[in-house]
Design a protein around this motif. Structure first.
Motif, PDB file in Angstrom:
ATOM      1  N   HIS A  21     -64.173   0.238  -5.175  1.00 32.00           N
ATOM      2  CA  HIS A  21     -64.739   0.605  -3.841  1.00 32.00           C
ATOM      3  C   HIS A  21     -63.099   1.808  -3.815  1.00 32.00           C
ATOM      4  O   HIS A  21     -63.443   2.687  -2.975  1.00 32.00           O
ATOM      5  CB  HIS A  21     -64.382  -0.260  -2.619  1.00 32.00           C
ATOM      6  CG  HIS A  21     -65.073  -1.367  -2.948  1.00 32.00           C
ATOM      7  ND1 HIS A  21     -66.749  -1.139  -2.101  1.00 32.00           N
ATOM      8  CD2 HIS A  21     -66.063  -2.644  -3.359  1.00 32.00           C
ATOM      9  CE1 HIS A  21     -67.465  -2.021  -2.596  1.00 32.00           C
ATOM     10  NE2 HIS A  21     -67.135  -3.390  -3.062  1.00 32.00           N
ATOM     11  N   ILE A  22     -62.218   1.509  -3.498  1.00 32.05           N
ATOM     12  CA  ILE A  22     -60.795   2.374  -3.820  1.00 32.05           C
ATOM     13  C   ILE A  22     -60.332   3.540  -4.405  1.00 32.05           C
ATOM     14  O   ILE A  22     -60.465   3.861  -3.867  1.00 32.05           O
ATOM     15  CB  ILE A  22     -59.312   1.121  -4.251  1.00 32.05           C
ATOM     16  CG1 ILE A  22     -59.097   0.204  -3.185  1.00 32.05           C
ATOM     17  CG2 ILE A  22     -58.242   2.307  -4.148  1.00 32.05           C
ATOM     18  CD1 ILE A  22     -59.730   0.061  -1.986  1.00 32.05           C
ATOM     19  N   TYR A  23     -60.974   3.462  -5.861  1.00 31.42           N
ATOM     20  CA  TYR A  23     -61.257   3.764  -6.618  1.00 31.42           C
ATOM     21  C   TYR A  23     -62.102   5.455  -6.275  1.00 31.42           C
ATOM     22  O   TYR A  23     -62.251   6.270  -6.648  1.00 31.42           O
ATOM     23  CB  TYR A  23     -61.470   3.403  -8.424  1.00 31.42           C
ATOM     24  CG  TYR A  23     -61.405   4.795  -9.570  1.00 31.42           C
ATOM     25  CD1 TYR A  23     -60.257   5.385  -9.148  1.00 31.42           C
ATOM     26  CD2 TYR A  23     -62.967   4.612 -10.649  1.00 31.42           C
ATOM     27  CE1 TYR A  23     -60.323   6.405 -10.475  1.00 31.42           C
ATOM     28  CE2 TYR A  23     -62.551   6.317 -11.282  1.00 31.42           C
ATOM     29  CZ  TYR A  23     -61.442   6.758 -11.574  1.00 31.42           C
ATOM     30  OH  TYR A  23     -61.272   7.611 -12.765  1.00 31.42           O
ATOM     31  N   ASP A  24     -63.779   4.815  -5.962  1.00 30.11           N
ATOM     32  CA  ASP A  24     -64.300   5.567  -4.843  1.00 30.11           C
ATOM     33  C   ASP A  24     -64.150   6.835  -4.399  1.00 30.11           C
ATOM     34  O   ASP A  24     -63.868   7.944  -4.203  1.00 30.11           O
ATOM     35  CB  ASP A  24     -65.988   4.946  -4.609  1.00 30.11           C
ATOM     36  CG  ASP A  24     -66.960   4.519  -6.255  1.00 30.11           C
ATOM     37  OD1 ASP A  24     -66.479   5.245  -6.760  1.00 30.11           O
ATOM     38  OD2 ASP A  24     -67.135   3.325  -5.486  1.00 30.11           O
ATOM     39  N   LYS A  27     -61.439   8.888  -5.157  1.00 33.16           N
ATOM     40  CA  LYS A  27     -61.885   9.738  -6.696  1.00 33.16           C
ATOM     41  C   LYS A  27     -63.005  11.261  -5.385  1.00 33.16           C
ATOM     42  O   LYS A  27     -62.767  12.180  -5.730  1.00 33.16           O
ATOM     43  CB  LYS A  27     -63.127   9.508  -7.457  1.00 33.16           C
ATOM     44  CG  LYS A  27     -63.000   9.268  -8.366  1.00 33.16           C
ATOM     45  CD  LYS A  27     -63.754   8.952  -9.517  1.00 33.16           C
ATOM     46  CE  LYS A  27     -65.077   7.185  -8.717  1.00 33.16           C
ATOM     47  NZ  LYS A  27     -65.964   7.429 -10.220  1.00 33.16           N
ATOM     48  N   HIS A  28     -62.754  10.148  -4.313  1.00 34.92           N
ATOM     49  CA  HIS A  28     -63.957  11.444  -2.928  1.00 34.92           C
ATOM     50  C   HIS A  28     -62.748  12.126  -2.098  1.00 34.92           C
ATOM     51  O   HIS A  28     -63.121  13.759  -2.230  1.00 34.92           O
ATOM     52  CB  HIS A  28     -64.773  10.662  -2.096  1.00 34.92           C
ATOM     53  CG  HIS A  28     -64.763  11.300  -0.952  1.00 34.92           C
ATOM     54  ND1 HIS A  28     -65.903  12.336  -0.804  1.00 34.92           N
ATOM     55  CD2 HIS A  28     -64.899  10.775   0.504  1.00 34.92           C
ATOM     56  CE1 HIS A  28     -66.528  12.905  -0.345  1.00 34.92           C
ATOM     57  NE2 HIS A  28     -66.031  12.089   0.880  1.00 34.92           N
ATOM     58  N   GLU A  29     -61.832  11.116  -1.921  1.00 41.07           N
ATOM     59  CA  GLU A  29     -60.407  12.180  -1.101  1.00 41.07           C
ATOM     60  C   GLU A  29     -59.763  13.159  -2.080  1.00 41.07           C
ATOM     61  O   GLU A  29     -58.874  14.290  -1.276  1.00 41.07           O
ATOM     62  CB  GLU A  29     -59.787  11.099  -0.194  1.00 41.07           C
ATOM     63  CG  GLU A  29     -60.523  10.080   0.330  1.00 41.07           C
ATOM     64  CD  GLU A  29     -60.941  11.565   2.530  1.00 41.07           C
ATOM     65  OE1 GLU A  29     -60.393  12.427   1.920  1.00 41.07           O
ATOM     66  OE2 GLU A  29     -61.739  10.989   2.812  1.00 41.07           O
ATOM     67  N   LYS A  30     -59.658  11.980  -3.364  1.00 38.44           N
ATOM     68  CA  LYS A  30     -58.418  13.160  -4.288  1.00 38.44           C
ATOM     69  C   LYS A  30     -56.992  13.592  -3.886  1.00 38.44           C
ATOM     70  O   LYS A  30     -56.738  13.961  -3.580  1.00 38.44           O
ATOM     71  CB  LYS A  30     -59.111  15.068  -4.627  1.00 38.44           C
ATOM     72  CG  LYS A  30     -60.057  14.825  -5.311  1.00 38.44           C
ATOM     73  CD  LYS A  30     -60.879  16.143  -5.016  1.00 38.44           C
ATOM     74  CE  LYS A  30     -62.010  16.048  -6.076  1.00 38.44           C
ATOM     75  NZ  LYS A  30     -62.983  15.346  -5.864  1.00 38.44           N
ATOM     76  N   PRO A  31     -56.338  12.447  -3.816  1.00 35.78           N
ATOM     77  CA  PRO A  31     -55.322  12.475  -2.711  1.00 35.78           C
ATOM     78  C   PRO A  31     -54.152  12.651  -3.341  1.00 35.78           C
ATOM     79  O   PRO A  31     -54.038  12.173  -4.644  1.00 35.78           O
ATOM     80  CB  PRO A  31     -54.942  10.536  -2.525  1.00 35.78           C
ATOM     81  CG  PRO A  31     -55.407   9.954  -3.007  1.00 35.78           C
ATOM     82  CD  PRO A  31     -56.824  10.907  -3.230  1.00 35.78           C
ATOM     83  N   GLU A  32     -52.970  13.202  -2.879  1.00 30.50           N
ATOM     84  CA  GLU A  32     -51.763  13.410  -4.073  1.00 30.50           C
ATOM     85  C   GLU A  32     -51.023  12.249  -5.086  1.00 30.50           C
ATOM     86  O   GLU A  32     -50.931  12.039  -5.300  1.00 30.50           O
ATOM     87  CB  GLU A  32     -50.465  14.333  -2.660  1.00 30.50           C
ATOM     88  CG  GLU A  32     -50.901  15.389  -2.658  1.00 30.50           C
ATOM     89  CD  GLU A  32     -49.865  16.637  -1.850  1.00 30.50           C
ATOM     90  OE1 GLU A  32     -48.298  15.579  -1.456  1.00 30.50           O
ATOM     91  OE2 GLU A  32     -50.076  17.725  -0.535  1.00 30.50           O
ATOM     92  N   ILE A  57     -48.372   6.574  -7.382  1.00 28.01           N
ATOM     93  CA  ILE A  57     -48.256   5.936  -6.496  1.00 28.01           C
ATOM     94  C   ILE A  57     -46.928   6.587  -5.887  1.00 28.01           C
ATOM     95  O   ILE A  57     -45.628   6.642  -6.677  1.00 28.01           O
ATOM     96  CB  ILE A  57     -47.618   4.449  -7.242  1.00 28.01           C
ATOM     97  CG1 ILE A  57     -49.311   4.015  -7.767  1.00 28.01           C
ATOM     98  CG2 ILE A  57     -46.696   3.893  -6.469  1.00 28.01           C
ATOM     99  CD1 ILE A  57     -48.681   2.033  -8.171  1.00 28.01           C
ATOM    100  N   MET A  58     -46.910   6.494  -4.424  1.00 28.77           N
ATOM    101  CA  MET A  58     -45.699   7.647  -3.818  1.00 28.77           C
ATOM    102  C   MET A  58     -44.927   5.927  -3.411  1.00 28.77           C
ATOM    103  O   MET A  58     -44.826   4.772  -2.865  1.00 28.77           O
ATOM    104  CB  MET A  58     -45.771   8.058  -2.338  1.00 28.77           C
ATOM    105  CG  MET A  58     -47.732   8.827  -3.151  1.00 28.77           C
ATOM    106  SD  MET A  58     -47.079  10.466  -3.766  1.00 28.77           S
ATOM    107  CE  MET A  58     -47.171  11.410  -2.248  1.00 28.77           C
ATOM    108  N   GLY A  59     -44.015   5.907  -3.669  1.00 31.33           N
ATOM    109  CA  GLY A  59     -42.523   5.055  -2.814  1.00 31.33           C
ATOM    110  C   GLY A  59     -42.032   4.127  -4.151  1.00 31.33           C
ATOM    111  O   GLY A  59     -42.119   5.380  -6.026  1.00 31.33           O
ATOM    112  N   THR A  60     -42.048   3.610  -4.432  1.00 35.84           N
ATOM    113  CA  THR A  60     -40.770   2.475  -5.100  1.00 35.84           C
ATOM    114  C   THR A  60     -42.364   2.357  -5.698  1.00 35.84           C
ATOM    115  O   THR A  60     -43.256   2.259  -6.510  1.00 35.84           O
ATOM    116  CB  THR A  60     -41.194   0.985  -5.041  1.00 35.84           C
ATOM    117  OG1 THR A  60     -40.721   0.700  -3.873  1.00 35.84           O
ATOM    118  CG2 THR A  60     -40.358   0.485  -6.081  1.00 35.84           C
TER     119      THR A  60
END
Length: 337
Positions: A21-24, A27-32, A57-60
């Motif tokens: 679900h997260i991967y879908d 792919k839809h949102e194409k976040p930085e 992965i933002m951050g650590t």
């Protein structure tokens, strides 16, 4: 439960927190990039997939997240940085556990890696209990690296939350648990600021928190849990994410710590860019909320496995408050071994 305010986010997805679900959504949102530090243990467990699929992965970093979660490797990091921790060993079979127990001495805390809410953790007092628990544990979680710690009996537990940008560390709060060490932090009543720790112990906690945050190359939030015995501070574990205590501390001190930490994760700000100004007055007590009335067959004794389903905040002016006295007097009432 939706804990994200509709005024805060542009979109909310009501989906199970499973990789597919997260991967879908990704792919839809194409976040930085993706922030995993604000989703508890469940989100951290998805970090490996994010790394494998090349999603930032933002951050650590994932490497640091994984190191902190792998109890054996993390203990090695502590040793390399001269940070005290209970004697330990890592095992993968019941036979190895029995052999290791000869060196550790009972009681022993059995802790699997990569688990949620202290799942599978137990304090054992003899070889029979140890063997039985490890066999069942490895049957339920095959291939898990299980950590055996010498359990520090009658120790005090405390925890620190901090924001780090990889170079600078700001400790936003140190909380002292009312119940003895060995009760899951989610099930403990905890007091902010500390109420009974000496200046020496507090300074040890501050120094160790700085050491670990920097050693893990933390960028964002980190929570570290401690056991204190005979004025010496031992590290139990570190969680390189927002713990349940971060919103509690933010509410108690009236400071937007998650906002600050998020800007650090995004690389927009350094810790030194913020003017930290906590509004400290009296004490705030984190009070666990249990739902035993809805689960009548659940064992109500408290131990290293988490049983609470929420928490409340209770403000007091001083330690003479009747509520504090009552909670403190009952601190050992529901303990399991």
């Amino acid at each position: 439960t939706v804990s994200t305010d509709f005024d805060t986010s542009d979109k909310l997805y009501f989906e199970p927190v499973f990789w597919e679900h997260i991967y879908d959504i990704i792919k839809h949102e194409k976040p930085e990039g993706v922030i995993v530090q604000l989703g508890g243990q469940t989100a951290l467990k998805l970090a490996e997939k994010l790394e494998r699929y090349g999603i930032k992965i933002m951050g650590t970093s994932y490497e640091a997240l994984d190191l902190a979660e792998d109890r054996g490797r993390f203990s090695t990091l502590l040793r390399d940085n001269d940070v005290p921790f209970p004697e330990f060993g890592v095992i993968e079979t019941a036979e190895e556990a029995l052999e290791l127990a000869k060196d550790l001495n009972f009681p022993i805390l059995v802790r699997p890696s990569y688990v949620l809410g202290g799942q599978g953790m137990k304090i054992v007092i003899n070889e029979s209990e140890l063997e039985h628990h490890v066999v069942n544990l490895l049957k339920d979680i095959p291939g898990n690296r299980v950590l055996l710690d010498h359990y520090l009996d009658n120790a005090i537990e405390a925890e620190a939350d901090a924001i780090c940008d990889g170079e600078n560390v700001c400790i936003i709060g140190i909380m002292e648990h009312i119940e003895p060490c060995g009760i899951h932090s989610g099930d403990s009543n905890a007091v902010l600021p500390t109420f009974d720790l000496s200046d020496n112990v507090r300074q040890q906690i501050i120094d160790i928190t700085h050491k670990i945050a920097i050693a893990l190359k933390t960028v964002g939030l980190i929570n570290i849990q401690f056991a204190i015995k005979d004025e010496k501070v031992f590290v139990i574990e570190a969680n390189p994410r927002a713990s349940r205590t971060v919103p509690f501390i933010a509410k108690a001190y009236k400071e937007p710590y998650v906002n600050y930490a998020t800007k650090v994760m995004l690389g927009n700000k350094k810790v030194t860019d913020f003017n930290f100004d906590p509004q400290k007055s009296g004490y705030a007590i984190k009070v666990p909320v249990f739902s035993f009335n809805k689960f009548p067959n659940v064992n109500k004794e408290l131990g290293p496995e988490m049983k609470s389903t929420g928490e409340a905040i209770h403000f007091i002016d001083d330690l003479k408050d009747p509520f504090f006295k009552k909670v403190y007097s009952e601190r050992s009432l529901y303990l399991s071994r």
